[in-house]
Design an enzyme around this catalytic site. Structure first.
Site, PDB file in Angstrom:
ATOM      1  N   ARG A  58      28.861 -67.893  -7.455  1.00  0.00           N
ATOM      2  CA  ARG A  58      28.692 -66.725  -6.581  1.00  0.00           C
ATOM      3  C   ARG A  58      27.422 -66.803  -5.754  1.00  0.00           C
ATOM      4  O   ARG A  58      27.438 -66.507  -4.555  1.00  0.00           O
ATOM      5  CB  ARG A  58      28.682 -65.430  -7.405  1.00  0.00           C
ATOM      6  CG  ARG A  58      30.018 -65.146  -8.082  1.00  0.00           C
ATOM      7  CD  ARG A  58      29.936 -63.947  -8.987  1.00  0.00           C
ATOM      8  NE  ARG A  58      28.934 -64.191 -10.026  1.00  0.00           N
ATOM      9  CZ  ARG A  58      28.243 -63.252 -10.649  1.00  0.00           C
ATOM     10  NH1 ARG A  58      28.420 -61.987 -10.356  1.00  0.00           N
ATOM     11  NH2 ARG A  58      27.381 -63.567 -11.590  1.00  0.00           N
ATOM     12  N   ASN A 101      32.979 -62.390  -9.916  1.00  0.00           N
ATOM     13  CA  ASN A 101      33.716 -62.982 -11.028  1.00  0.00           C
ATOM     14  C   ASN A 101      34.840 -62.038 -11.417  1.00  0.00           C
ATOM     15  O   ASN A 101      34.682 -60.816 -11.354  1.00  0.00           O
ATOM     16  CB  ASN A 101      32.810 -63.183 -12.249  1.00  0.00           C
ATOM     17  CG  ASN A 101      31.854 -64.339 -12.096  1.00  0.00           C
ATOM     18  OD1 ASN A 101      32.061 -65.225 -11.276  1.00  0.00           O
ATOM     19  ND2 ASN A 101      30.808 -64.339 -12.889  1.00  0.00           N
TER      20      ASN A 101
END
Length: 89
Positions: free
Chosen positions: A18, A36
């Protein structure tokens, strides 16, 4: 401008995916978000110029060092004009 929804499967959590995606998005002038998922995947929405989105999709298909992408799906969305790029929890 185009916007896409992306879901990446494989070993993509716990490897900085990320945060690396945010760096890549900023580098390419892409806005949106990444997070996520509870199933172990990473999900994102990316918005920008078509060439920049193509570069981001190519990056998502590989991921950062340490990631192992086994599959990636993407689908087109309507652009929203969202500013910036956020890492969601």
């Amino acid at each position: 401008m185009v916007r896409v929804h992306v879901v990446v499967h494989g070993m993509v959590q716990g490897v900085g995916f990320r945060f690396s995606a945010r760096v890549e998005a900023q580098r390419h002038g892409v806005t949106g978000w990444v997070r996520n998922r509870s199933d172990g995947a990473v999900e994102a929405e990316l918005e920008g110029e078509p060439a920049a989105i193509d570069r981001m999709l190519a990056w998502f298909d590989e991921g950062p060092p340490g990631a192992s992408v086994t599959s990636m799906t993407s689908s087109d969305l309507e652009p929203t004009g969202e500013p910036g790029f956020r890492v969601l929890s």
